[in-house]
Design a protein around this motif. Structure first.
Motif, PDB file in Angstrom:
ATOM      1  N   ALA A   1       9.507  13.828   0.470  1.00 26.54           N
ATOM      2  CA  ALA A   1       8.780  13.581   1.722  1.00 26.54           C
ATOM      3  C   ALA A   1       8.145  12.200   1.755  1.00 26.54           C
ATOM      4  N   GLY A   2       7.564  11.763   0.620  1.00 18.43           N
ATOM      5  CA  GLY A   2       6.917  10.454   0.595  1.00 18.43           C
ATOM      6  C   GLY A   2       7.895   9.329   0.839  1.00 18.43           C
ATOM      7  N   HIS A   3       9.075   9.430   0.241  1.00 18.68           N
ATOM      8  CA  HIS A   3      10.094   8.399   0.421  1.00 18.68           C
ATOM      9  C   HIS A   3      10.584   8.366   1.870  1.00 18.68           C
ATOM     10  N   ARG A   4      10.831   9.529   2.446  1.00 12.45           N
ATOM     11  CA  ARG A   4      11.276   9.594   3.844  1.00 12.45           C
ATOM     12  C   ARG A   4      10.224   9.013   4.782  1.00 12.45           C
ATOM     13  N   GLU A   5       8.966   9.308   4.498  1.00  4.34           N
ATOM     14  CA  GLU A   5       7.879   8.816   5.349  1.00  4.34           C
ATOM     15  C   GLU A   5       7.823   7.294   5.345  1.00  4.34           C
ATOM     16  N   VAL A   6       7.960   6.690   4.167  1.00  2.00           N
ATOM     17  CA  VAL A   6       7.888   5.232   4.085  1.00  2.00           C
ATOM     18  C   VAL A   6       9.085   4.591   4.782  1.00  2.00           C
ATOM     19  N   ILE A   7      10.270   5.167   4.625  1.00  2.69           N
ATOM     20  CA  ILE A   7      11.450   4.636   5.317  1.00  2.69           C
ATOM     21  C   ILE A   7      11.212   4.643   6.828  1.00  2.69           C
ATOM     22  N   ALA A   8      10.658   5.733   7.338  1.00  4.17           N
ATOM     23  CA  ALA A   8      10.397   5.820   8.779  1.00  4.17           C
ATOM     24  C   ALA A   8       9.387   4.757   9.214  1.00  4.17           C
ATOM     25  N   ARG A   9       8.369   4.510   8.404  1.00  2.26           N
ATOM     26  CA  ARG A   9       7.365   3.506   8.763  1.00  2.26           C
ATOM     27  C   ARG A   9       7.957   2.102   8.789  1.00  2.26           C
ATOM     28  N   THR A  10       8.870   1.806   7.861  1.00  2.15           N
ATOM     29  CA  THR A  10       9.467   0.461   7.851  1.00  2.15           C
ATOM     30  C   THR A  10      10.162   0.176   9.173  1.00  2.15           C
TER      31      THR A  10
ATOM     32  N   GLY B   1       0.804  -1.206   0.000  1.00  2.00           N
ATOM     33  CA  GLY B   1       0.000   0.000   0.000  1.00  2.00           C
ATOM     34  C   GLY B   1       0.841   1.261   0.000  1.00  2.00           C
ATOM     35  N   ALA B   2       2.070   1.175   0.539  1.00  2.00           N
ATOM     36  CA  ALA B   2       2.949   2.336   0.625  1.00  2.00           C
ATOM     37  C   ALA B   2       3.863   2.495  -0.590  1.00  2.00           C
ATOM     38  N   VAL B   3       3.934   1.485  -1.461  1.00  2.00           N
ATOM     39  CA  VAL B   3       4.846   1.559  -2.607  1.00  2.00           C
ATOM     40  C   VAL B   3       4.602   2.793  -3.476  1.00  2.00           C
TER      41      VAL B   3
END
Length: 241
Positions: free
Chosen positions: A197-206, A148-150
């Motif tokens: 921002a989107g890429h940073r957000e997903v990295i943080a969620r992982t 869903g985050a891809v």
């Protein structure tokens, strides 16, 4: 697999099949192991499917397949590239592209091993074009969150002026996923990795939600490239002659 060499050389070969040869690519994912396990100087390899287009997607491109390989030396790779088996393989494909890479910074494991050897304390700036590999084994309970985050993680990727080429890779459907990309320079890669921002957000969620059971990140200097990728050489004019 054999122990990683102290100064590994890495190759990534991307094949595209067409016409009656399409299913040969699928078949070789099983039969190639019989040959590759005995190749001198080959210390680690993975046979990989690819996503459609230039992104990590749920859909597979059954015409395009990849091989990542770690070699004990450049000479071992060159002997393999000149071998009768490799010449036979080249006759089966409509298009092929091979990169010769030197890992300069990495961390993590693949299948429980460090394919490039122990990770260095630091890492050098390549000073020119570079390749980036990210790879993870997903926790089954986190599959929905990951996929869903891809789209969010890839926002802005293809608008980056320094991006030369990219694709999604898969070792096992849904669970074992990777991305591979070529960049004009380190600054371009960093602008996407840390500036979007989107890429940073997903990295943080992982990290926060524990999506990965195992992961690997690697950055490579590009030593050589040959052939074509989607009808062109994305590194044309960027490598020393």
């Amino acid at each position: 697999m054999r122990p990683a060499p102290p100064d590994p050389v890495v190759s990534l070969t991307l094949h595209r099949y067409g016409g009656r040869s399409v299913w040969r690519g699928f078949g070789k994912m099983g039969t190639d192991h019989l040959h590759l396990r005995g190749v001198p100087g080959l210390t680690f390899y993975r046979l990989l499917g690819t996503g459609r287009g230039a992104d990590l997607t749920l859909g597979a491109d059954l015409r395009r397949w990849a091989r990542l390989a770690v070699w004990s030396s450049r000479a071992a790779l060159e002997r393999f590239e000149a071998s009768p088996w490799r010449r036979w393989e080249a006759r089966l494909v409509d298009e092929s592209y091979t990169l010769v890479l030197r890992p300069v910074r990495w961390h993590g494991r693949w299948g429980g091993v460090e394919p490039f050897g122990p990770a260095p304390a630091g890492g050098e700036d390549t000073g020119g074009p570079l390749a980036v590999l990210t790879r993870a084994t997903l926790r089954p309970a986190r599959l929905t969150a990951f996929w869903g985050a891809v789209p969010t993680s890839q926002q802005g990727l293809h608008g980056q002026p320094g991006l030369l080429a990219s694709l999604g890779l898969g070792e096992f459907p849904l669970l074992h996923q990777a991305t591979f990309s070529l960049w004009r320079d380190t600054a371009s890669m960093r602008a996407y990795a840390y500036g979007q921002a989107g890429h940073r957000e997903v990295i943080a969620r992982t990290r926060r939600e524990g999506w990965y059971r195992e992961e690997l990140f690697a950055r490579f200097a590009i030593l050589a490239a040959g052939g074509s990728w989607d009808g062109r050489d994305p590194l044309a004019g960027l490598l020393p002659g």
